[in-house]
Design a protein around this motif. Structure first.
Motif, PDB file in Angstrom:
ATOM      1  N   PRO A  95      68.444 -75.157   9.710  1.00 18.33           N
ATOM      2  CA  PRO A  95      67.951 -76.068   8.658  1.00 18.33           C
ATOM      3  C   PRO A  95      66.467 -75.905   8.410  1.00 18.33           C
ATOM      4  CG  PRO A  95      68.210 -77.257  10.709  1.00 18.33           C
ATOM      5  CD  PRO A  95      68.736 -75.871  10.962  1.00 18.33           C
TER       6      PRO A  95
ATOM      7  N   VAL B 185      71.982 -69.110  10.634  1.00 22.51           N
ATOM      8  CA  VAL B 185      71.562 -70.133   9.676  1.00 22.51           C
ATOM      9  C   VAL B 185      70.960 -71.321  10.427  1.00 22.51           C
ATOM     10  CG1 VAL B 185      72.318 -71.666   7.836  1.00 22.51           C
ATOM     11  CG2 VAL B 185      73.366 -69.401   8.078  1.00 22.51           C
TER      12      VAL B 185
ATOM     13  N   GLU C 243      70.409 -84.103  10.037  1.00 22.29           N
ATOM     14  CA  GLU C 243      71.770 -83.600  10.094  1.00 22.29           C
ATOM     15  C   GLU C 243      72.744 -84.627  10.693  1.00 22.29           C
ATOM     16  OE1 GLU C 243      71.272 -79.626  12.014  1.00 22.29           O
ATOM     17  OE2 GLU C 243      72.046 -78.982  10.080  1.00 22.29           O
TER      18      GLU C 243
ATOM     19  N   HIS D 259      74.285 -77.165  12.061  1.00 24.28           N
ATOM     20  CA  HIS D 259      74.094 -75.792  12.498  1.00 24.28           C
ATOM     21  C   HIS D 259      74.283 -75.656  14.003  1.00 24.28           C
ATOM     22  CE1 HIS D 259      71.950 -76.367   8.695  1.00 24.28           C
ATOM     23  NE2 HIS D 259      72.260 -75.121   8.452  1.00 24.28           N
TER      24      HIS D 259
ATOM     25  N   GLN E 106      64.595 -68.442   2.963  1.00 21.30           N
ATOM     26  CA  GLN E 106      65.411 -69.562   2.487  1.00 21.30           C
ATOM     27  C   GLN E 106      66.652 -69.028   1.789  1.00 21.30           C
ATOM     28  OE1 GLN E 106      63.290 -72.391   0.094  1.00 21.30           O
ATOM     29  NE2 GLN E 106      64.925 -73.909   0.156  1.00 21.30           N
TER      30      GLN E 106
ATOM     31  N   GLU F 103      69.116 -73.711  -1.077  1.00 16.93           N
ATOM     32  CA  GLU F 103      69.743 -74.538  -0.064  1.00 16.93           C
ATOM     33  C   GLU F 103      68.711 -75.076   0.933  1.00 16.93           C
ATOM     34  OE1 GLU F 103      72.466 -75.932   0.489  1.00 16.93           O
ATOM     35  OE2 GLU F 103      73.551 -75.127  -1.224  1.00 16.93           O
ATOM     36  N   ARG F 104      69.134 -76.049   1.725  1.00  4.39           N
ATOM     37  CA  ARG F 104      68.273 -76.622   2.763  1.00  4.39           C
ATOM     38  C   ARG F 104      68.425 -75.828   4.058  1.00  4.39           C
ATOM     39  NH1 ARG F 104      71.583 -79.809   6.010  1.00  4.39           N
ATOM     40  NH2 ARG F 104      73.581 -80.403   5.133  1.00  4.39           N
ATOM     41  N   ASP F 105      68.587 -74.513   3.923  1.00  5.84           N
ATOM     42  CA  ASP F 105      68.827 -73.649   5.069  1.00  5.84           C
ATOM     43  C   ASP F 105      67.913 -72.435   5.029  1.00  5.84           C
ATOM     44  OD1 ASP F 105      71.170 -75.188   5.833  1.00  5.84           O
ATOM     45  OD2 ASP F 105      72.207 -74.175   4.192  1.00  5.84           O
ATOM     46  N   THR F 106      67.585 -71.937   6.204  1.00  4.40           N
ATOM     47  CA  THR F 106      66.987 -70.624   6.328  1.00  4.40           C
ATOM     48  C   THR F 106      67.965 -69.728   7.073  1.00  4.40           C
ATOM     49  OG1 THR F 106      65.898 -70.981   8.471  1.00  4.40           O
ATOM     50  CG2 THR F 106      64.703 -71.673   6.488  1.00  4.40           C
TER      51      THR F 106
ATOM     52  N   TYR G 242      80.416 -71.808   7.328  1.00  7.75           N
ATOM     53  CA  TYR G 242      79.200 -72.209   6.621  1.00  7.75           C
ATOM     54  C   TYR G 242      79.540 -72.493   5.164  1.00  7.75           C
ATOM     55  CZ  TYR G 242      74.602 -71.674   4.340  1.00  7.75           C
ATOM     56  OH  TYR G 242      73.470 -71.862   3.583  1.00  7.75           O
TER      57      TYR G 242
END
Length: 366
Positions: A352, A350, A363, A239, A312, A329-332, A262
């Motif tokens: 993590p 975005v 990452e 990110h 999230q 996903e492993r994202d906010t 992304y």
């Protein structure tokens, strides 16, 4: 369109088909014995609902549990829909990065490769990427989706892509073990390869991860070459925070468009930054109807957050080739209104999540 027809599943990502109608057709495809994959036909009995009757559109994809952990162990052949025929073989098999455990696997059929490439190319055209310019891509290849996406995009713009490969799994192991000196040495190894290419070739497009761009930005000679010769920079993978993005676009590479990308393996494609944004605007990514739908939810309740709020990211991939619904996903990200003609949410800024299922998110260089 008559019930039972799957013609709509051949639609391109910009053909303007109704996304709810598309989702209903995809349910028939994936859950009909003659056309569905072995995985979904065997899994349906344990879902607790009937996708053929209960999934009437995009919103109902939330009925599915997140089953992506099962993709760590499913046989590749069990993922290929029977509707492709008995001799069908995947064009590619891609692995996830293994950030939170053993890699998950997905298949890419030739029709989805065309759709994915078309939408990526179209978005890059909207950003005014130069045609025929030589690309330098610094990204994972082999089992990783991103290398394929970038190679295909470069070809669509009339150029081969010179590549510098990277092994993100090895770097994540080094980071987890606290072997920072080895991480730095590996990153220097990547930068040195980039240096040879940038000083020896007429590179017009660079596609690289945020950590690699940060290292390139420390070298005044390379910054000068990039600002003088390169027509666009595409960043992705790890990110980029808003301050770094603003610095790159305003001070480090002021003469070069810096475009965010992304994507991930479960999405089976990449989303490109919304065109027309300034360095001070949030970096916004729109979904790609009728194939990739995004939702931004409260991680504790699963309820959609209000627009402008952070939550999230949940991604659903729906195509003839694969069905990967409701993947957390492993994202906010911030939840925003999508671009005209797109279903679901757009996401901005975005970032993590710190951990997934008790595993720290690392990452590294990607």
């Amino acid at each position: 369109m008559p019930f039972g027809s799957f013609t709509i599943l051949d639609a391109g990502p910009f053909d303007g088909v109704d996304p709810d109608e598309f989702v209903r057709a995809a349910m028939r495809w994936h859950f009909t014995p003659e056309t569905g994959s072995r995985y979904w036909l065997e899994r349906v009995e344990r879902l607790g609902f009937d996708p053929l009757h209960d999934v009437r559109g995009v919103a109902d994809l939330a009925l599915f549990p997140d089953l992506t952990d099962e993709l760590r162990d499913v046989r590749v052949s069990d993922l290929v829909p029977r509707g492709y025929g008995p001799r069908a073989r995947p064009l590619n098999v891609f692995d996830s990065g293994g950030t939170t455990g053993a890699p998950k696997r997905v298949v890419q059929m030739d029709d989805w490769a065309r759709h994915s490439t078309h939408q990526v190319t179209r978005r890059l055209q909207d950003h005014g990427l130069p045609v025929g310019a030589l690309w330098l891509t610094v990204a994972p290849t082999g089992p990783h989706l991103v290398g394929d996406v970038l190679q295909r995009a470069a070809a669509d713009f009339g150029s081969p892509a010179l590549g510098v490969d990277m092994d993100p799994r090895w770097v994540k192991k080094l980071v987890a073990a606290g072997r920072r000196d080895e991480v730095d040495a590996y990153t220097d190894h990547l930068v040195e390869q980039c240096r040879r290419v940038l000083l020896g070739q007429d590179i017009g497009v660079i596609a690289a991860t945020t950590p690699l761009l940060e290292r390139l930005a420390r070298d005044s000679d390379l910054v000068e070459v990039i600002n003088a010769n390169v027509g666009a920079i595409i960043w992705g993978g790890t990110h980029m925070d808003p301050d770094t993005r603003d610095l790159f676009r305003s001070e480090v590479f002021p003469d070069v468009p810096v475009i965010g990308m992304y994507g991930n393996t479960m999405m089976l494609t990449a989303l490109l930054e919304r065109p027309g944004l300034t360095a001070s605007d949030p970096c916004v990514f729109d979904p790609v109807s009728p194939y990739v739908f995004l939702r931004v939810v409260d991680p504790d309740t699963g309820d959609q957050v209000a627009r402008g709020e952070r939550g999230q990211v949940v991604v659903s991939h729906v195509s003839r080739a694969m069905l990967i619904p409701n993947n957390r996903e492993r994202d906010t990200a911030l939840r925003l209104r999508p671009a005209e003609g797109q279903a679901g949410d757009a996401v901005a800024d975005v970032a993590p999540v710190p951990a997934v299922a008790g595993e720290t998110v690392i990452e590294g260089v990607y």
